[in-house]
Design a protein around this motif. Structure first.
Motif, PDB file in Angstrom:
ATOM      1  N   ALA A 115       0.824  -1.203   0.000  1.00  0.00           N
ATOM      2  CA  ALA A 115       0.000   0.000   0.000  1.00  0.00           C
ATOM      3  C   ALA A 115       0.860   1.256   0.000  1.00  0.00           C
ATOM      4  N   GLU A 116       1.924   1.252   0.773  1.00  0.00           N
ATOM      5  CA  GLU A 116       2.781   2.440   0.841  1.00  0.00           C
ATOM      6  C   GLU A 116       3.521   2.676  -0.460  1.00  0.00           C
ATOM      7  N   ALA A 117       3.886   1.614  -1.161  1.00  0.00           N
ATOM      8  CA  ALA A 117       4.619   1.750  -2.422  1.00  0.00           C
ATOM      9  C   ALA A 117       3.697   1.779  -3.630  1.00  0.00           C
ATOM     10  N   ALA A 118       2.375   1.773  -3.399  1.00  0.00           N
ATOM     11  CA  ALA A 118       1.396   1.779  -4.493  1.00  0.00           C
ATOM     12  C   ALA A 118       1.640   0.611  -5.445  1.00  0.00           C
ATOM     13  N   ALA A 119       1.845  -0.577  -4.872  1.00  0.00           N
ATOM     14  CA  ALA A 119       2.085  -1.789  -5.662  1.00  0.00           C
ATOM     15  C   ALA A 119       1.083  -2.849  -5.242  1.00  0.00           C
ATOM     16  N   THR A 120       0.977  -3.895  -6.032  1.00  0.00           N
ATOM     17  CA  THR A 120       0.096  -5.000  -5.682  1.00  0.00           C
ATOM     18  C   THR A 120       0.796  -5.898  -4.662  1.00  0.00           C
ATOM     19  N   VAL A 121      -0.008  -6.653  -3.931  1.00  0.00           N
ATOM     20  CA  VAL A 121       0.566  -7.566  -2.943  1.00  0.00           C
ATOM     21  C   VAL A 121       1.397  -8.665  -3.610  1.00  0.00           C
ATOM     22  N   PRO A 122       0.931  -9.292  -4.700  1.00  0.00           N
ATOM     23  CA  PRO A 122       1.778 -10.306  -5.355  1.00  0.00           C
ATOM     24  C   PRO A 122       3.108  -9.736  -5.836  1.00  0.00           C
ATOM     25  N   ALA A 123       3.087  -8.519  -6.408  1.00  0.00           N
ATOM     26  CA  ALA A 123       4.341  -7.919  -6.873  1.00  0.00           C
ATOM     27  C   ALA A 123       5.273  -7.636  -5.699  1.00  0.00           C
ATOM     28  N   THR A 124       4.723  -7.152  -4.600  1.00  0.00           N
ATOM     29  CA  THR A 124       5.547  -6.864  -3.421  1.00  0.00           C
ATOM     30  C   THR A 124       6.119  -8.143  -2.834  1.00  0.00           C
ATOM     31  N   THR A 125       5.320  -9.207  -2.798  1.00  0.00           N
ATOM     32  CA  THR A 125       5.805 -10.495  -2.287  1.00  0.00           C
ATOM     33  C   THR A 125       6.965 -11.014  -3.133  1.00  0.00           C
ATOM     34  N   SER A 126       6.824 -10.923  -4.446  1.00  0.00           N
ATOM     35  CA  SER A 126       7.884 -11.377  -5.342  1.00  0.00           C
ATOM     36  C   SER A 126       9.155 -10.547  -5.154  1.00  0.00           C
ATOM     37  N   ARG A 127       8.995  -9.232  -5.066  1.00  0.00           N
ATOM     38  CA  ARG A 127      10.167  -8.371  -4.877  1.00  0.00           C
ATOM     39  C   ARG A 127      10.868  -8.688  -3.560  1.00  0.00           C
ATOM     40  N   LEU A 128      10.092  -8.936  -2.512  1.00  0.00           N
ATOM     41  CA  LEU A 128      10.688  -9.221  -1.213  1.00  0.00           C
ATOM     42  C   LEU A 128      11.480 -10.519  -1.249  1.00  0.00           C
ATOM     43  N   GLU A 129      10.938 -11.550  -1.875  1.00  0.00           N
ATOM     44  CA  GLU A 129      11.654 -12.828  -1.960  1.00  0.00           C
ATOM     45  C   GLU A 129      12.962 -12.683  -2.733  1.00  0.00           C
ATOM     46  N   HIS A 130      12.906 -11.996  -3.868  1.00  0.00           N
ATOM     47  CA  HIS A 130      14.115 -11.803  -4.666  1.00  0.00           C
ATOM     48  C   HIS A 130      15.118 -10.909  -3.931  1.00  0.00           C
ATOM     49  N   ALA A 131      14.617  -9.901  -3.235  1.00  0.00           N
ATOM     50  CA  ALA A 131      15.519  -8.983  -2.525  1.00  0.00           C
ATOM     51  C   ALA A 131      16.235  -9.695  -1.386  1.00  0.00           C
ATOM     52  N   ARG A 132      15.524 -10.522  -0.655  1.00  0.00           N
ATOM     53  CA  ARG A 132      16.161 -11.249   0.449  1.00  0.00           C
ATOM     54  C   ARG A 132      17.247 -12.188  -0.073  1.00  0.00           C
ATOM     55  N   ALA A 133      16.956 -12.890  -1.156  1.00  0.00           N
ATOM     56  CA  ALA A 133      17.955 -13.803  -1.717  1.00  0.00           C
ATOM     57  C   ALA A 133      19.163 -13.034  -2.244  1.00  0.00           C
TER      58      ALA A 133
END
Length: 242
Positions: A115-133
């Motif tokens: 919500a804060e980044a004006a993105a969808t939840v699936p897109a944010t979930t994907s970005r978080l997984e890739h960012a952590r790795a």
């Protein structure tokens, strides 16, 4: 919460968070000041927002990561950050960097970060997984996922100890910007209106008369051209005798 209280409570932490996001202290100060100026311009909206700090942080992060900022004259570099987690964070793409900082650093949920980044939840979930790795791959020593999150959370929990501009000066800067913007809009409107009026009252020059066709020419419909006379009887002229 009043504007000055929000600024004094949230600005030091936000400056540090934007510094983690960009690695540039000057950009952190500029972006947070810009965000609080926007907050003052939209204060009724921010006042009633359930998360006014998130409202300001969203504008500060967007300003800090705006592509046009990278075309400005580069500032004197201060050297790479001392913390290896911060260095690894800065090597991530901007969207990954923002997402993992919001979730693992600031402590937002995926839904809140989306919500804060004006993105969808699936897109944010994907970005978080890739960012952590990607963050784990860039750390100089082997670290487990949970330890990496704890270190990023501790890093983001610090606050800037630098002297901040007074809240009054931020409000004054915002009002000065609005006055300048209003003057620019009025000036452009007056210039456009003047151009329209000038175009309306300026007489148009008459179109030139077409030149008469040369003697003996024939128009597209087969009739004799202007300035020519048809042969007697209206028929074609007889060919000359040999």
């Amino acid at each position: 919460m009043e504007f000055d209280a929000l600024y004094e409570r949230a600005a030091p932490a936000l400056i540090h968070q934007v510094y983690l996001l960009t690695g540039r202290r000057g950009d952190a100060f500029d972006s947070v000041e810009h965000a609080f100026q926007r907050a003052w311009e939209h204060w009724p909206e921010v006042f009633h927002d359930p998360d006014p700090v998130g409202w300001v942080r969203s504008r500060a992060f967007e300003h800090a990561l705006a592509p046009w900022r990278w075309f400005r004259r580069p500032r004197r570099p201060g050297g790479p950050p001392a913390d290896p987690v911060h260095r690894a964070l800065l090597e991530l793409p901007p969207l990954y960097r923002r997402t993992v900082l919001l979730c693992d650093g600031v402590g937002l949920t995926v839904d809140e970060a989306a919500a804060e980044a004006a993105a969808t939840v699936p897109a944010t979930t994907s970005r978080l997984e890739h960012a952590r790795a990607a963050l784990l791959e860039r750390l100089p020593e082997p670290v487990g996922p949970e330890e990496a999150r704890e270190r990023l959370s501790a890093l983001a929990g610090a606050v800037s100890t630098a002297t901040l501009p007074l809240a009054r000066s931020v409000r004054t800067g915002s009002e000065r910007r609005l006055r300048a913007l209003t003057g620019t809009v009025f000036g452009l409107t007056a210039l456009l209106a003047g151009a329209v009026v000038f175009s309306a009252v300026t007489p148009r020059s008459p179109s030139p008369e077409p030149a008469p066709a040369p003697y003996g020419s024939v128009s597209d419909d087969g009739a004799p051209g202007r300035g020519t006379s048809a042969p007697p009887g209206g028929g074609p002229s007889a060919p000359p005798s040999p």
